[in-house]
Design an enzyme around this catalytic site. Structure first.
Site, PDB file in Angstrom:
ATOM      1  N   GLY A   9      18.625 -32.149   3.469  1.00  0.00           N
ATOM      2  CA  GLY A   9      17.222 -31.930   3.780  1.00  0.00           C
ATOM      3  C   GLY A   9      16.968 -30.452   3.962  1.00  0.00           C
ATOM      4  N   CYS A  10      16.102 -30.118   4.892  1.00  0.00           N
ATOM      5  CA  CYS A  10      15.738 -28.726   5.153  1.00  0.00           C
ATOM      6  C   CYS A  10      16.946 -27.919   5.610  1.00  0.00           C
ATOM      7  CB  CYS A  10      14.652 -28.683   6.219  1.00  0.00           C
ATOM      8  SG  CYS A  10      14.212 -27.022   6.709  1.00  0.00           S
ATOM      9  N   PHE A  11      17.158 -26.758   4.981  1.00  0.00           N
ATOM     10  CA  PHE A  11      18.327 -25.968   5.345  1.00  0.00           C
ATOM     11  C   PHE A  11      18.234 -25.360   6.729  1.00  0.00           C
ATOM     12  CE2 PHE A  11      16.861 -22.541   2.033  1.00  0.00           C
ATOM     13  CZ  PHE A  11      15.757 -22.199   2.799  1.00  0.00           C
ATOM     14  N   TRP A  12      17.048 -25.246   7.293  1.00  0.00           N
ATOM     15  CA  TRP A  12      16.924 -24.739   8.665  1.00  0.00           C
ATOM     16  C   TRP A  12      17.644 -25.675   9.636  1.00  0.00           C
ATOM     17  CZ3 TRP A  12      10.900 -24.243   8.343  1.00  0.00           C
ATOM     18  CH2 TRP A  12      10.568 -23.171   7.509  1.00  0.00           C
ATOM     19  N   TYR A 154       7.928 -27.385  14.063  1.00  0.00           N
ATOM     20  CA  TYR A 154       8.965 -27.985  13.216  1.00  0.00           C
ATOM     21  C   TYR A 154      10.313 -27.922  13.915  1.00  0.00           C
ATOM     22  CZ  TYR A 154      11.760 -29.198   9.134  1.00  0.00           C
ATOM     23  OH  TYR A 154      12.632 -29.826   8.279  1.00  0.00           O
TER      24      TYR A 154
END
Length: 175
Positions: A9-12, A154
Site C-alpha cells: 500500500g502507501c509507502f509512508w 492520514y
C-alpha cells in the site's frame, strides 16, 4: 547488509513500520514493478506507470532475520486485497515482495504457504513474489513522511494504528 523491497500500500505506512525495527539500517520509499523509467510520484499515484509504491529495506541479517521481517510485513497490511489497501486503490498499492536473493524468495513463498495453510487470513493471499529488477527512489519529501507529519490526519488514522500494532506485538524487535 541485505536488501529487500516491500509493497504494502502507501509507502509512508510501510516506511514508518520498518524504520522502528532493530536490525533495519535504512528504509527508502520508492517505486518498482513497472515499465516507466524514473517515475514521478504523481505518475505513480495516477496508476499509469505499472509501478508500486514500495520501501527498500536495508537490514543486518545477523540482527533481524528475513522471516521476522516477513512476519512484520504480513502483520501490518492486508495481503488479501488485490491492488488495494484501505482507501488506497490501484495497482500502485498492490501487495508485493521484490526479493534480491534466493533465500528471500524461498522465505517469502514459505511464509505465504504457512499463512495459507493455517488460514490466518479470511481470504487467499494475493501478494506477488518477484525478483527486484530496478528500484527508483521517491522524491525527498516522501522520506520520513510519518516522522515529519504525525499531526496529519492520514498519519493519525492510517499509520498510527500500524505503529501501535508493532509496538504491542513486536516490542522485542523494536529499536
Amino acid at each position: 547488509m541485505e536488501q529487500i523491497v516491500f509493497a504494502a500500500g502507501c509507502f509512508w505506512c510501510t516506511e514508518a513500520v520498518f524504520q522502528r525495527i532493530e536490525g533495519v539500517e535504512e528504509v527508502l520509499p520508492g517505486y518498482t514493478g513497472g515499465t516507466i523509467k524514473n517515475p514521478a510520484y504523481r505518475e505513480v499515484c495516477m496508476g499509469v506507470t505499472g509501478h508500486a509504491e514500495v520501501v527498500q529495506v536495508t537490514y543486518n541479517s545477523a540482527v533481524i532475520s528475513i522471516e521476522d521481517l516477513l512476519e512484520i510485513y504480513f502483520a501490518t497490511h492486508d495481503p488479501t486485497t488485490l491492488n488495494r489497501q484501505a482507501n488506497d486503490v490501484g495497482t500502485q498499492y498492490r501487495s508485493a515482495i521484490f526479493y534480491t536473493t534466493e533465500k528471500q524468495r524461498l522465505a517469502a513463498t514459505k511464509m505465504i504457504a504457512l499463512l495459507e495453510e493455517n488460514a490466518i487470513f479470511d481470504a487467499p493471499i494475493v501478494t506477488e513474489v518477484k525478483p527486484l529488477v530496478v528500484f527508483y527512489k521517491a522524491e525527498i519529501e516522501h522520506k520520513d513522511y510519518y516522522n515529519n507529519n504525525k499531526s496529519q490526519p492520514y498519519c493519525q488514522f492510517i499509520i498510527d494504528p500500524k505503529v501501535k500494532k508493532i509496538k504491542k506485538y513486536y516490542s522485542d524487535k523494536l529499536k
